[in-house]
Design a protein around this motif. Structure first.
Motif, mmCIF file in Angstrom:
data_model
loop_
_atom_site.group_PDB
_atom_site.id
_atom_site.type_symbol
_atom_site.label_atom_id
_atom_site.label_comp_id
_atom_site.label_asym_id
_atom_site.label_seq_id
_atom_site.Cartn_x
_atom_site.Cartn_y
_atom_site.Cartn_z
ATOM 1 N N ASP A 1 0.856 -1.171 0.000
ATOM 2 C CA ASP A 1 0.000 0.000 0.000
ATOM 3 C C ASP A 1 0.896 1.227 0.000
ATOM 4 O O ASP A 1 1.844 1.307 0.788
ATOM 5 C CB ASP A 1 -0.896 -0.029 1.251
ATOM 6 N N ILE A 2 0.641 2.129 -0.863
ATOM 7 C CA ILE A 2 1.482 3.311 -1.008
ATOM 8 C C ILE A 2 1.432 4.182 0.247
ATOM 9 O O ILE A 2 2.395 4.874 0.554
ATOM 10 C CB ILE A 2 1.075 4.077 -2.284
ATOM 11 N N ARG A 3 0.371 4.103 0.985
ATOM 12 C CA ARG A 3 0.259 4.897 2.204
ATOM 13 C C ARG A 3 1.265 4.421 3.259
ATOM 14 O O ARG A 3 1.773 5.212 4.058
ATOM 15 C CB ARG A 3 -1.151 4.802 2.760
ATOM 16 N N ASP A 4 1.537 3.160 3.188
ATOM 17 C CA ASP A 4 2.494 2.636 4.161
ATOM 18 C C ASP A 4 3.890 3.161 3.891
ATOM 19 O O ASP A 4 4.680 3.320 4.823
ATOM 20 C CB ASP A 4 2.515 1.095 4.122
ATOM 21 N N LEU A 5 4.235 3.386 2.698
ATOM 22 C CA LEU A 5 5.564 3.880 2.358
ATOM 23 C C LEU A 5 5.812 5.267 2.946
ATOM 24 O O LEU A 5 6.931 5.594 3.328
ATOM 25 C CB LEU A 5 5.756 3.948 0.850
ATOM 26 N N PHE A 6 4.793 6.114 2.996
ATOM 27 C CA PHE A 6 4.965 7.494 3.444
ATOM 28 C C PHE A 6 4.685 7.689 4.935
ATOM 29 O O PHE A 6 4.879 8.765 5.464
ATOM 30 C CB PHE A 6 4.055 8.441 2.618
ATOM 31 N N LYS A 7 4.281 6.641 5.608
ATOM 32 C CA LYS A 7 3.998 6.786 7.036
ATOM 33 C C LYS A 7 5.281 7.054 7.813
ATOM 34 O O LYS A 7 5.293 7.835 8.755
ATOM 35 C CB LYS A 7 3.355 5.514 7.570
ATOM 36 N N ASP A 8 6.314 6.430 7.449
ATOM 37 C CA ASP A 8 7.539 6.585 8.198
ATOM 38 C C ASP A 8 8.384 7.741 7.690
ATOM 39 O O ASP A 8 9.453 8.022 8.259
ATOM 40 C CB ASP A 8 8.365 5.294 8.087
ATOM 41 N N ASP A 9 7.986 8.375 6.690
ATOM 42 C CA ASP A 9 8.773 9.461 6.100
ATOM 43 C C ASP A 9 8.690 10.681 7.003
ATOM 44 O O ASP A 9 7.663 11.009 7.576
ATOM 45 C CB ASP A 9 8.209 9.784 4.714
ATOM 46 N N GLU A 10 9.781 11.370 7.161
ATOM 47 C CA GLU A 10 9.819 12.515 8.036
ATOM 48 C C GLU A 10 9.121 13.731 7.447
ATOM 49 O O GLU A 10 8.681 14.616 8.163
ATOM 50 C CB GLU A 10 11.266 12.876 8.399
ATOM 51 N N ALA A 11 8.914 13.810 6.145
ATOM 52 C CA ALA A 11 8.259 14.955 5.521
ATOM 53 C C ALA A 11 6.767 14.883 5.723
ATOM 54 O O ALA A 11 6.086 15.896 5.638
ATOM 55 C CB ALA A 11 8.574 14.991 4.038
ATOM 56 N N SER A 12 6.254 13.725 6.023
ATOM 57 C CA SER A 12 4.810 13.596 6.133
ATOM 58 C C SER A 12 4.262 14.288 7.362
ATOM 59 O O SER A 12 3.124 14.691 7.404
ATOM 60 C CB SER A 12 4.409 12.126 6.113
ATOM 61 N N GLY A 13 5.042 14.487 8.311
ATOM 62 C CA GLY A 13 4.558 15.092 9.533
ATOM 63 C C GLY A 13 4.711 16.595 9.542
ATOM 64 O O GLY A 13 4.203 17.281 10.418
ATOM 65 N N LYS A 14 5.377 17.165 8.617
ATOM 66 C CA LYS A 14 5.605 18.603 8.590
ATOM 67 C C LYS A 14 4.378 19.312 8.042
ATOM 68 O O LYS A 14 3.736 18.847 7.121
ATOM 69 C CB LYS A 14 6.803 18.944 7.705
ATOM 70 N N GLN A 15 4.141 20.451 8.557
ATOM 71 C CA GLN A 15 3.051 21.282 8.078
ATOM 72 C C GLN A 15 3.631 22.407 7.219
ATOM 73 O O GLN A 15 4.709 22.921 7.504
ATOM 74 C CB GLN A 15 2.318 21.910 9.264
ATOM 75 N N LEU A 16 2.903 22.762 6.156
ATOM 76 C CA LEU A 16 3.328 23.861 5.296
ATOM 77 C C LEU A 16 2.987 25.182 5.967
ATOM 78 O O LEU A 16 1.973 25.303 6.659
ATOM 79 C CB LEU A 16 2.625 23.774 3.944
ATOM 80 N N PRO A 17 3.837 26.175 5.790
ATOM 81 C CA PRO A 17 3.519 27.457 6.403
ATOM 82 C C PRO A 17 2.230 28.036 5.810
ATOM 83 O O PRO A 17 1.820 27.700 4.707
ATOM 84 C CB PRO A 17 4.723 28.333 6.046
ATOM 85 N N GLU A 18 1.600 28.921 6.532
ATOM 86 C CA GLU A 18 0.299 29.451 6.108
ATOM 87 C C GLU A 18 0.421 30.281 4.830
ATOM 88 O O GLU A 18 -0.471 30.295 4.002
ATOM 89 C CB GLU A 18 -0.285 30.313 7.218
ATOM 90 N N ASN A 19 1.475 30.975 4.601
ATOM 91 C CA ASN A 19 1.609 31.809 3.411
ATOM 92 C C ASN A 19 2.325 31.066 2.278
ATOM 93 O O ASN A 19 2.820 31.670 1.336
ATOM 94 C CB ASN A 19 2.314 33.115 3.761
ATOM 95 N N HIS A 20 2.385 29.746 2.402
ATOM 96 C CA HIS A 20 3.043 28.939 1.370
ATOM 97 C C HIS A 20 2.389 29.126 0.004
ATOM 98 O O HIS A 20 3.068 29.287 -1.007
ATOM 99 C CB HIS A 20 3.017 27.456 1.779
ATOM 100 N N ARG A 21 1.090 29.108 -0.015
ATOM 101 C CA ARG A 21 0.370 29.239 -1.288
ATOM 102 C C ARG A 21 0.677 30.593 -1.934
ATOM 103 O O ARG A 21 0.945 30.675 -3.134
ATOM 104 C CB ARG A 21 -1.122 29.109 -1.059
ATOM 105 N N GLN A 22 0.678 31.671 -1.194
ATOM 106 C CA GLN A 22 0.955 33.010 -1.731
ATOM 107 C C GLN A 22 2.394 33.101 -2.225
ATOM 108 O O GLN A 22 2.650 33.665 -3.285
ATOM 109 C CB GLN A 22 0.686 34.074 -0.662
ATOM 110 N N GLU A 23 3.325 32.545 -1.489
ATOM 111 C CA GLU A 23 4.723 32.546 -1.916
ATOM 112 C C GLU A 23 4.896 31.778 -3.219
ATOM 113 O O GLU A 23 5.663 32.170 -4.093
ATOM 114 C CB GLU A 23 5.618 31.933 -0.824
ATOM 115 N N PHE A 24 4.154 30.656 -3.325
ATOM 116 C CA PHE A 24 4.213 29.863 -4.557
ATOM 117 C C PHE A 24 3.745 30.690 -5.753
ATOM 118 O O PHE A 24 4.372 30.709 -6.802
ATOM 119 C CB PHE A 24 3.371 28.590 -4.393
ATOM 120 N N TYR A 25 2.630 31.422 -5.613
ATOM 121 C CA TYR A 25 2.111 32.255 -6.703
ATOM 122 C C TYR A 25 3.076 33.383 -7.038
ATOM 123 O O TYR A 25 3.279 33.710 -8.201
ATOM 124 C CB TYR A 25 0.734 32.827 -6.344
#
Length: 173
Positions: free
Chosen positions: A4-28
């Motif tokens: 299951d692909i979900r199992d692969l990302f459970k242990d990944d350290e990036a999965s627990g990080k939250q994106l900053p609130e202004n991430h979307r605006q910075e991307f644009y």
């Protein structure tokens, strides 16, 4: 090897990080900055070319409209008028030729003056009929009157010439 692909990302350290609130605006903002800048569509050369075309068009339109009236006035003459003018010129040339012959042969000034008066009367009548023709050039009676007047003048001159020839023959006898 089914996983299951979900199992692969459970242990990944990036999965627990939250994106900053202004991430979307910075991307644009980064996306806009990476796009090439557009130049203004209103170019001064473009405006100059449009202005020149408008001025040329207006000038040509003015020339066409002012010369159209003159062209129409020139083309108004009908074929009948042209034929009548040609016929008139031919008769007038013959009349002038006969008159010059008569003057060169005639010895009697009284006779010349009498025939000159008759020809002047016929010419005055012709001028009046000619004015009527210019006013109404489709009237066949006016055209016939013009031609008859010219024929009468020419015949008068031929009669004069014949009369002088007879007089000269009598004198020589």
């Amino acid at each position: 090897m089914k996983q299951d692909i979900r199992d692969l990302f459970k242990d990944d350290e990036a999965s627990g990080k939250q994106l900053p609130e202004n991430h979307r605006q910075e991307f644009y903002d980064q996306l806009k900055a990476s796009r090439p800048r557009r130049t203004s569509k209103l170019n001064t050369n473009y405006l100059f070319k449009v202005a020149v075309m408008v001025v040329l068009f207006m000038g040509l339109a003015l020339i066409v409209f002012t010369t159209t009236d003159k062209v129409i006035e020139v083309i108004v003459e009908s074929p009948i008028e042209t034929q009548i003018d040609a016929l008139e010129q031919q008769y007038l040339a013959n009349i002038d030729e006969e008159w010059q012959n008569f003057i060169s042969v005639a010895n009697d000034e009284k006779l010349v003056n009498r025939y000159r008066d008759k020809l002047d009367d016929l010419d005055n009548d012709y001028q009046e009929v000619s004015k009527q023709f210019k006013a109404d050039n489709n009237n066949i009676l006016v055209i016939e009157t013009l031609v008859d007047n010219l024929k009468t003048r020419l015949q008068l001159l031929k009669d004069i010439q014949e009369h002088i020839n007879l007089l000269n023959q009598k004198r020589t006898l």
